[in-house]
Motif scaffolding. Structure first.
Motif, PDB file in Angstrom:
ATOM      1  N   LEU A  77       0.844  -1.198   0.000  1.00  0.00           N
ATOM      2  CA  LEU A  77       0.000   0.000   0.000  1.00  0.00           C
ATOM      3  C   LEU A  77       0.881   1.250   0.000  1.00  0.00           C
ATOM      4  CD1 LEU A  77      -2.740  -0.870  -0.235  1.00  0.00           C
ATOM      5  CD2 LEU A  77      -3.022  -0.895   2.211  1.00  0.00           C
ATOM      6  N   GLU A  78       1.893   1.222   0.840  1.00  0.00           N
ATOM      7  CA  GLU A  78       2.806   2.365   0.912  1.00  0.00           C
ATOM      8  C   GLU A  78       3.527   2.551  -0.423  1.00  0.00           C
ATOM      9  OE1 GLU A  78       3.172   4.446   3.266  1.00  0.00           O
ATOM     10  OE2 GLU A  78       2.512   3.531   5.142  1.00  0.00           O
TER      11      GLU A  78
ATOM     12  N   TRP B 246       2.621   1.678  -3.386  1.00  0.00           N
ATOM     13  CA  TRP B 246       1.717   2.217  -4.398  1.00  0.00           C
ATOM     14  C   TRP B 246       1.497   3.711  -4.186  1.00  0.00           C
ATOM     15  CZ3 TRP B 246      -2.001  -2.502  -3.928  1.00  0.00           C
ATOM     16  CH2 TRP B 246      -1.609  -3.483  -4.858  1.00  0.00           C
ATOM     17  N   GLY B 247       1.297   4.060  -2.932  1.00  0.00           N
ATOM     18  CA  GLY B 247       1.046   5.468  -2.634  1.00  0.00           C
ATOM     19  C   GLY B 247       2.199   6.351  -3.092  1.00  0.00           C
TER      20      GLY B 247
ATOM     21  N   SER C 128       4.350   5.451  -5.450  1.00  0.00           N
ATOM     22  CA  SER C 128       4.870   5.055  -6.756  1.00  0.00           C
ATOM     23  C   SER C 128       4.733   6.174  -7.784  1.00  0.00           C
ATOM     24  CB  SER C 128       4.172   3.795  -7.242  1.00  0.00           C
ATOM     25  OG  SER C 128       3.041   4.122  -7.982  1.00  0.00           O
ATOM     26  N   GLN C 129       3.908   7.157  -7.480  1.00  0.00           N
ATOM     27  CA  GLN C 129       3.746   8.272  -8.420  1.00  0.00           C
ATOM     28  C   GLN C 129       5.064   9.021  -8.554  1.00  0.00           C
ATOM     29  OE1 GLN C 129       0.815   8.108  -9.596  1.00  0.00           O
ATOM     30  NE2 GLN C 129      -0.626   7.493  -8.021  1.00  0.00           N
ATOM     31  N   ASN C 130       5.768   9.114  -7.423  1.00  0.00           N
ATOM     32  CA  ASN C 130       6.979   9.918  -7.407  1.00  0.00           C
ATOM     33  C   ASN C 130       8.231   9.092  -7.671  1.00  0.00           C
ATOM     34  OD1 ASN C 130       4.809  10.896  -5.801  1.00  0.00           O
ATOM     35  ND2 ASN C 130       6.122  12.539  -5.101  1.00  0.00           N
TER      36      ASN C 130
ATOM     37  N   VAL D 214      -6.830  -3.161   4.872  1.00  0.00           N
ATOM     38  CA  VAL D 214      -7.304  -1.883   5.396  1.00  0.00           C
ATOM     39  C   VAL D 214      -8.293  -2.096   6.535  1.00  0.00           C
ATOM     40  CG1 VAL D 214      -8.751   0.082   4.803  1.00  0.00           C
ATOM     41  CG2 VAL D 214      -6.878  -0.566   3.321  1.00  0.00           C
TER      42      VAL D 214
ATOM     43  N   ARG E  74       1.910  15.602  -7.095  1.00  0.00           N
ATOM     44  CA  ARG E  74       3.128  15.373  -6.336  1.00  0.00           C
ATOM     45  C   ARG E  74       2.941  14.469  -5.137  1.00  0.00           C
ATOM     46  NH1 ARG E  74       3.678  20.946  -7.512  1.00  0.00           N
ATOM     47  NH2 ARG E  74       3.129  21.599  -5.421  1.00  0.00           N
ATOM     48  N   GLY E  75       1.780  13.863  -5.036  1.00  0.00           N
ATOM     49  CA  GLY E  75       1.553  12.997  -3.895  1.00  0.00           C
ATOM     50  C   GLY E  75       1.206  13.801  -2.659  1.00  0.00           C
TER      51      GLY E  75
ATOM     52  N   ASP F 170       2.632  13.826   0.169  1.00  0.00           N
ATOM     53  CA  ASP F 170       3.803  14.439   0.803  1.00  0.00           C
ATOM     54  C   ASP F 170       4.180  15.729   0.095  1.00  0.00           C
ATOM     55  OD1 ASP F 170       3.853  12.471   2.584  1.00  0.00           O
ATOM     56  OD2 ASP F 170       5.627  11.450   1.841  1.00  0.00           O
TER      57      ASP F 170
ATOM     58  N   ARG G 235      -2.409   7.970 -12.970  1.00  0.00           N
ATOM     59  CA  ARG G 235      -2.332   9.132 -12.075  1.00  0.00           C
ATOM     60  C   ARG G 235      -3.662   9.852 -11.876  1.00  0.00           C
ATOM     61  NH1 ARG G 235       2.131  11.991 -10.860  1.00  0.00           N
ATOM     62  NH2 ARG G 235       4.145  11.025 -11.241  1.00  0.00           N
TER      63      ARG G 235
ATOM     64  N   THR H  75      -5.559   8.469  -6.912  1.00  0.00           N
ATOM     65  CA  THR H  75      -4.316   8.755  -6.191  1.00  0.00           C
ATOM     66  C   THR H  75      -4.630   9.080  -4.737  1.00  0.00           C
ATOM     67  OG1 THR H  75      -3.303   9.645  -8.192  1.00  0.00           O
ATOM     68  CG2 THR H  75      -2.319  10.263  -6.098  1.00  0.00           C
TER      69      THR H  75
ATOM     70  N   LEU I  81      -5.433   5.959  -2.826  1.00  0.00           N
ATOM     71  CA  LEU I  81      -4.221   5.214  -2.503  1.00  0.00           C
ATOM     72  C   LEU I  81      -3.562   5.799  -1.256  1.00  0.00           C
ATOM     73  CD1 LEU I  81      -4.013   2.991  -4.334  1.00  0.00           C
ATOM     74  CD2 LEU I  81      -2.683   4.338  -5.932  1.00  0.00           C
ATOM     75  N   GLU I  82      -3.507   7.118  -1.190  1.00  0.00           N
ATOM     76  CA  GLU I  82      -2.915   7.774  -0.027  1.00  0.00           C
ATOM     77  C   GLU I  82      -3.722   7.479   1.233  1.00  0.00           C
ATOM     78  OE1 GLU I  82      -0.193   9.394   0.196  1.00  0.00           O
ATOM     79  OE2 GLU I  82       0.352  10.126  -1.798  1.00  0.00           O
TER      80      GLU I  82
ATOM     81  N   TRP J  89      -5.659   4.980   1.855  1.00  0.00           N
ATOM     82  CA  TRP J  89      -5.452   3.604   2.294  1.00  0.00           C
ATOM     83  C   TRP J  89      -4.106   3.454   2.996  1.00  0.00           C
ATOM     84  CZ3 TRP J  89      -7.554   1.404  -2.913  1.00  0.00           C
ATOM     85  CH2 TRP J  89      -8.924   1.185  -2.806  1.00  0.00           C
ATOM     86  N   GLY J  90      -3.108   4.058   2.425  1.00  0.00           N
ATOM     87  CA  GLY J  90      -1.782   3.943   3.011  1.00  0.00           C
ATOM     88  C   GLY J  90      -1.748   4.484   4.425  1.00  0.00           C
ATOM     89  N   ARG J  91      -2.533   5.508   4.649  1.00  0.00           N
ATOM     90  CA  ARG J  91      -2.545   6.144   5.953  1.00  0.00           C
ATOM     91  C   ARG J  91      -3.586   5.550   6.880  1.00  0.00           C
ATOM     92  NH1 ARG J  91       0.502  10.930   5.408  1.00  0.00           N
ATOM     93  NH2 ARG J  91       1.094   9.935   3.489  1.00  0.00           N
ATOM     94  N   SER J  92      -4.449   4.728   6.342  1.00  0.00           N
ATOM     95  CA  SER J  92      -5.616   4.337   7.124  1.00  0.00           C
ATOM     96  C   SER J  92      -5.242   3.459   8.313  1.00  0.00           C
ATOM     97  CB  SER J  92      -6.623   3.624   6.239  1.00  0.00           C
ATOM     98  OG  SER J  92      -6.431   2.247   6.268  1.00  0.00           O
TER      99      SER J  92
ATOM    100  N   ILE K 199      -6.350   0.272  -9.316  1.00  0.00           N
ATOM    101  CA  ILE K 199      -4.982   0.474  -8.846  1.00  0.00           C
ATOM    102  C   ILE K 199      -4.014   0.242  -9.986  1.00  0.00           C
ATOM    103  CG2 ILE K 199      -3.192  -0.550  -7.425  1.00  0.00           C
ATOM    104  CD1 ILE K 199      -5.335  -1.012  -5.327  1.00  0.00           C
ATOM    105  N   HIS K 200      -4.218  -0.823 -10.706  1.00  0.00           N
ATOM    106  CA  HIS K 200      -3.299  -1.119 -11.804  1.00  0.00           C
ATOM    107  C   HIS K 200      -3.230   0.050 -12.778  1.00  0.00           C
ATOM    108  CE1 HIS K 200      -3.984  -5.714 -11.063  1.00  0.00           C
ATOM    109  NE2 HIS K 200      -3.405  -5.097 -10.061  1.00  0.00           N
TER     110      HIS K 200
ATOM    111  N   THR L   7      -4.119   3.231 -12.167  1.00  0.00           N
ATOM    112  CA  THR L   7      -3.607   4.448 -11.517  1.00  0.00           C
ATOM    113  C   THR L   7      -2.100   4.392 -11.340  1.00  0.00           C
ATOM    114  OG1 THR L   7      -5.689   4.660 -10.322  1.00  0.00           O
ATOM    115  CG2 THR L   7      -3.805   5.909  -9.488  1.00  0.00           C
ATOM    116  N   VAL L   8      -1.650   3.266 -10.892  1.00  0.00           N
ATOM    117  CA  VAL L   8      -0.216   3.123 -10.643  1.00  0.00           C
ATOM    118  C   VAL L   8       0.558   3.087 -11.955  1.00  0.00           C
ATOM    119  CG1 VAL L   8       1.494   1.483  -9.818  1.00  0.00           C
ATOM    120  CG2 VAL L   8      -0.461   2.053  -8.396  1.00  0.00           C
TER     121      VAL L   8
END
Lengths: 209, 209, 209, 209
Positions: free
Chosen positions: C117-118, C120-121, C123-125, C183, D29-30, D32, D109, D114, D117-118, D120-123, D179-180, D182-183
């Motif tokens: 998950l991380e 993928w999150g 992977s944009q950058n 999740v 830029r995500g 972050d 993207r 996107t 994805l973020e 979920w990563g933070r969830s 996801i596929h 987007t990534v």
DNA sequence: TATGAATGAGGATTCATTCAT
DNA sequence: CATGAATGAATCCTCATTCAT
């Protein structure tokens, strides 16, 4: 007589509310814990309006201190009042004890003294006006004490001390003890400190000791 | 234990520099005027590294206080040292005067006392560790004073006072006066206060007064 | 044969330690919760040395992912191995079920999937290298699945599906379900998801349904 | 409820601006790469004011997600609306296709995805409130899909599948494919995925296939 | 009076990364 | 190999204060 102003709905809280709330908050969370927004929330007033009353936060702090002092000042003047008719306050010593009782903090974290601690901490940066008002408060305590001592001396209740010097010394002692109590130095509660002060008076002020 | 100063190329300033600079700044602009970034600039150290030494700003404050106390503590222990061979410190009273001279602030805005004022102001919110370390410092002063008084009493130099009680009282007096001097109450300079303290000792500690 | 290197004292922990610890931390506190210093503390290694191994934190993340994948990859290859002699894995369907069992997360907060998950999150950058290595991992899973499907089809165990297309579809399904499990969407545990996947296979892959 | 846009002189940008800008930045830029200061610059608003609206950055993230969802939600509800008079949405399958078209990302993207994805990563670290709001969004998609499937089944357009189970499965498939896309997995564009989804429906939902 | 949106100047703190040793 | 002191940029967030209404 005009009809009492019917401000029934959400009547704007009087200024006292604000000052009381400010002091409560400062006592609880320190001056840093007091925010205009937070205080506004407590008293149901917008932070904007708060600043409309007190032009600045420092002003609020000073006003809070003065407000608190005024209440003590009234009590102080009352207890120092000359014992005209037989009743009322008695000997100079009795009134001095009362003065001291009023001077000293109620205990650990006493709001009034917490405020003073903050004021002192900030007083380095204070402007002239602030310093003057601060001095005025201390001056009132001082003069009343001097007068009381002089009276006792002239009556022969006290030894012939230099009233002004002695007052300065006594106030230093009381300030020191008050800090100890407020800050919470272990083994330094109000009673101990009251006793210490009384002992000091006995030794240095009572004639023929 | 600090790393042995290894005088390398970019000569990392020793910790003392930091603490000295911190105290200077606090004395000048108050604790609020002390910023990690600014202090870093003063001592040629990144703010990041400052926080690497002192995990937090509060810790820096406490460490600065302790550092300042250590220096006074050394002096204090020296002057209290028993007057072995004829030389050195003399009577208990002489040493007591020296103790007081060390205790009292040098004058208005004395850095060390400014620091104490800040610490007291913040001590309401302090955690247990901070409070304990603060108490440790005060305790050292107290114990040394008690010992000195006891010695004077046992030698017959002083009246037979309760050393612990008297020490508490004397320290309260000194604390109060110190604040007056530090805060800059008009007409309350170091000399006046030293004289007041001496007079107090004469009246309450000297036998046969 | 040279003597075994006697690195008795504080033998440097093998790299696996680091990667395992990294994954554990990420699983627990998320990638943001993983700091080089903290990880260094966990594995008894300085943060400086950690960066000496992995030139950058991103590299560490990728290496951790690859390390985790390698372990799964080995298992995967084992279970997919042709059932040469009577023993070992059985029918294509059985092996497919095993593949799925390996693919899906163990449950809520599964470390391996948290990592994905991380990744993928972020992977944009990501730079090209990172993306390529990420793709390589996914490619391995994909190819093995395609091969398994093709085998099943050729054996007549499965319907004559387009292996590549079907694999993409199945993996999408598994990815989606895996996220739901990881999740922690309520009512979506591993068992439910395994059952769903099995049902999907029954309906779309089993001949004559 | 946002304040009615009062088109004043310096025309405070409406909240939508902020959320749109936030999403654009995140997509580029995500998460972050999204800083309060930077976002403030983009929308002509101080970072302080941004935090005055959204108490925290996490809240901003969540609000952005909800805002984005609201827009899709409106479209979704429109296209799912019962085909009253002959015109409008047609068969259940047609509406299902539209639903899927809305569900899937526009391409590599895709901002909305996107964001997911973020999230979920933070969830893993999210608090209860965040998790609940996240679940609410997913729940809305789920329920609408269930209803649509049930309608199709009851009309005989679809095979008699378990609507809830089937919905979960279809959403997993769509999530995985999304996801596929987007990534940016090579060879996995929107068209391919749409085709895959359609094929899946043909095989598993269309009667008599 | 009273509001509260808007500001903007910090401020502490964190952390990946470097580098002399 | 290994350390850990040192960096410095970057970030979120707080808050007194202003001002249009």
């Amino acid at each position: 007589m005009p009809p009492a102003p019917r401000r029934t709905h959400h009547a704007a809280p009087p200024r006292d509310d604000v000052l009381a709330a400010a002091m409560a908050t400062i006592a609880e969370r320190g001056l840093d814990g007091l925010t205009m927004a937070g205080l506004g929330r407590d008293v149901g007033m917008s932070s904007g309006h708060l600043l409309y009353y007190f032009r600045t936060k420092d002003e609020l702090l000073l006003r809070t201190l003065e407000w608190s002092e005024n209440r003590l000042g009234a009590e102080r003047r009352a207890l120092l009042a000359e014992p005209r008719s037989g009743s009322g306050a008695g000997s100079a010593r009795e009134r001095l004890d009362a003065y001291i009782g009023l001077y000293l903090p109620a205990g650990h974290r006493d709001p009034h003294w917490t405020l003073w601690l903050e004021v002192w901490g900030r007083s380095q940066n204070a402007d002239d006006d602030a310093r003057a008002r601060q001095a005025a408060i201390e001056g009132a305590w001082h003069r009343d004490l001097v007068a009381l001592l002089a009276e006792g001396v002239s009556r022969g209740e006290f030894r012939p001390v230099d009233a002004d010097r002695y007052a300065a010394r006594l106030r230093a002692l009381l300030d020191g003890f008050s800090i100890h109590v407020t800050v919470g130095i272990p083994g330094t509660g109000r009673e101990q400190v009251v006793a210490q002060a009384a002992e000091f008076l006995d030794e240095t002020l009572t004639p023929g000791s």
